[in-house]
Write an enzyme that holds these catalytic residues in place. Structure first.
Site, PDB file in Angstrom:
ATOM      1  CB  CYS A  82      -0.941   0.028   1.130  1.00 40.40           C
ATOM      2  SG  CYS A  82      -1.743   1.543   1.618  1.00 40.40           S
ATOM      3  N   GLY A  90     -14.007  16.507   0.656  1.00 46.02           N
ATOM      4  CA  GLY A  90     -13.117  16.447  -0.562  1.00 46.02           C
ATOM      5  C   GLY A  90     -12.444  15.058  -0.701  1.00 46.02           C
ATOM      6  CG  HIS A 145      -6.615   7.822  -5.756  1.00 45.56           C
ATOM      7  ND1 HIS A 145      -6.073   9.005  -5.462  1.00 45.56           N
ATOM      8  CD2 HIS A 145      -8.174   7.987  -5.649  1.00 45.56           C
ATOM      9  CE1 HIS A 145      -6.757   9.944  -5.265  1.00 45.56           C
ATOM     10  NE2 HIS A 145      -8.081   9.374  -5.288  1.00 45.56           N
ATOM     11  CG  ASP A 168      -0.334   1.854 -10.307  1.00 41.49           C
ATOM     12  OD1 ASP A 168      -0.838   2.149 -11.474  1.00 41.49           O
ATOM     13  OD2 ASP A 168       0.911   1.746  -9.943  1.00 41.49           O
ATOM     14  CD  GLU A 202      -5.088   1.042  -0.287  1.00 41.91           C
ATOM     15  OE1 GLU A 202      -5.110   2.063   0.218  1.00 41.91           O
ATOM     16  OE2 GLU A 202      -3.898   0.437  -0.356  1.00 41.91           O
ATOM     17  CG  HIS A 256      -5.521   3.100   4.639  1.00 43.22           C
ATOM     18  ND1 HIS A 256      -4.974   3.033   5.626  1.00 43.22           N
ATOM     19  CD2 HIS A 256      -4.687   2.409   3.838  1.00 43.22           C
ATOM     20  CE1 HIS A 256      -3.788   2.380   5.630  1.00 43.22           C
ATOM     21  NE2 HIS A 256      -3.806   1.909   4.616  1.00 43.22           N
TER      22      HIS A 256
END
Length: 477
Positions: A92, A190, A196, A198, A219, A222
């Site tokens: 990550c 925001g 995201h 890759d 992810e 997070h």
């Protein structure tokens, strides 16, 4: 060119402290990888000038030890083979320790229902496989918290999920195939909360490439506010584990403890449905829930639960509880009618619509939306339609189906208009569904059509009825 003297001096300091590799070329590559790794994940950048000024290698040794301790390696303080091997593994992109600007003060979502949107798709997998992987990844966290998730197809969601390559607008560029697989931001407005991936990686449903579910589950941890874990068995460990047996996957206790420290254990929350006091939870005045003659007025999903409406009550069935709960409709939504005709959920609007006669209402969680009731004819139904028998919305196609006697109409949720070419005969497009439909909802890829005390399980892909069940089979009767 400011980075070159720093890198050269770093090589001198570290190489003079301990032997690395036989090849000078390997030394340079190892030093470059070490510097980037410590800068990206262990806060080296802000300390570089300090140890350069002191002409002392103790800080770099300390940083290596810090990294080794966190990743579960022997704390040699040297760039040994085990350390090099782990540094080359996919991982990550979120830092392991130190101040990460999007994670101040252990942030969390200040609500229990969270929306997400898949902005774009990787070409490596079919769209439905990506949808399924993300939904499954969120389910991992939903099962151990009070959180619920719903997907929207347009607009700003709490968690925006996207695939990108290289620089992609957040000043944290991806590095191409290998190493950094994805990164995500802590809860907030925001970009915060976004994840995201890759797209230079080869995303797969199994472990032959990079498994999307495993990376997404990490992810999204997070996105919910979790840092990395130093425990190698944890989902939130920063290094990707390609050897994971997907059929036996489960969160570690460390993952569970971490997420529950933010959100608590799986209980109903005000943002989903506020459970009334016991005095409002009455025994049924209609047929008992296991009666062979029980039938429902309407059935709808709501944020992962199923609501079965009957007279002025409803049963609330959650996947977390083996038995349904029974409540007065008015204890949750005082303005809603009893003896309703139909109900359905539009998940990307996080809204349930309730129908009775020629009017319909809208609710969001326990909130009754303003501006209702409205006439059913504002949807584009002809004046000859006096009431709706049943309704269901397809979240993938963004189409809503209105069943009236032996016909149905189809409504385009995106265009907010009734589609041409309707009504059509129910029996023609849903073979085997020959009787009048009292209620309908979707679960596990099947449609469940209720008629009286029976229900038909319909496979929309095979276009056939697969089972005939009692209406109350959902109640473990």
């Amino acid at each position: 060119m400011k980075g070159l003297p720093v890198l050269l001096w770093l090589c001198v300091v570290v190489c003079s402290s301990y032997p690395l590799h036989d090849s000078a070329r390997d030394d340079d590559a190892g030093m470059e990888l070490l510097q980037k790794y410590l800068e990206n994940y262990y806060g080296l950048a802000k300390d570089v000038k300090q140890f350069i000024k002191k002409k002392d290698s103790s800080l770099i040794v300390k940083k290596i030890q810090e990294m080794q301790k966190f990743l579960g390696l022997e704390m040699t303080g040297k760039l040994d083979s085990n350390t090099m091997e782990l540094m080359h593994k996919p991982r990550c992109g979120v830092p392991d320790v130190g101040g990460f600007s999007t994670f101040p003060g252990s942030p969390k979502w200040r609500k229990s229902h969270i929306t997400y949107r898949i902005v774009n798709y990787t070409p490596d997998l079919p769209r439905q496989s990506v949808d399924s992987a993300i939904e499954k990844a969120l389910k991992v966290w939903e099962e151990v918290t009070p959180l619920t998730f719903s997907r929207i197809s347009e607009g700003e969601a709490d968690i925006m999920i996207s695939f990108a390559v290289g620089e992609h607008g957040d000043f944290v560029p991806f590095d191409g195939p290998g190493t950094v697989l994805a990164h995500a931001y802590a809860p907030g407005p925001g970009i915060n909360g976004d994840a995201h991936f890759d797209d230079d990686e080869r995303w797969t449903e199994d472990v032959t490439g990079t498994n999307l579910f495993l990376v997404a589950a990490h992810e999204l941890g997070h996105s919910l506010g979790l840092y990395h874990s130093a425990k190698a068995e944890a989902l939130m460990y920063p290094v990707y584990k390609s050897s994971t047996d997907l059929s036996r996957f489960h969160l570690s206790q460390d993952d569970v403890d971490g997420i529950q420290s933010l959100y608590g254990t799986p209980t109903a929350s005000p943002d989903v449905l506020v459970v009334p006091t016991k005095s409002n939870s009455l025994e049924p005045e209609t047929s008992p829930m296991c009666s062979s003659t029980l039938f429902f007025d309407a059935v709808s999903t709501l944020r992962g639960e199923v609501l079965f409406f009957k007279d002025r009550h409803f049963w609330r069935k959650s996947l977390r509880t083996p038995e349904p709960e029974f409540y007065l409709i008015s204890s949750f939504w005082p303005s809603l009618p009893s003896n309703m005709d139909a109900a359905y959920e539009v998940t990307n609007r996080d809204t349930v619509f309730i129908f009775k006669g020629n009017q319909f209402w809208a609710i969001r969680g326990h909130e009754e939306l303003a501006g209702y009731p409205k006439s059913i004819h504002t949807l584009g139904l002809p004046a000859t339609v006096k009431k709706i028998d049943a309704a269901i919305s397809n979240k993938e196609k963004r189409k809503t189906y209105f069943f009236v006697e032996d016909k149905y109409w189809r409504f385009d949720e995106k265009k907010q208009s009734m589609e041409p070419g309707f009504p059509r005969k129910i029996a023609e497009d849903f073979p085997g569904v020959d009787s009048r439909v009292d209620a309908v909802f979707e679960a596990f890829g099947f449609l469940y059509f209720f008629s009286g005390s029976s229900q038909l399980e319909f496979d929309p892909n095979a276009k056939k009825v697969t089972h005939i069940l009692k209406s109350n089979s959902w109640f473990n009767c």
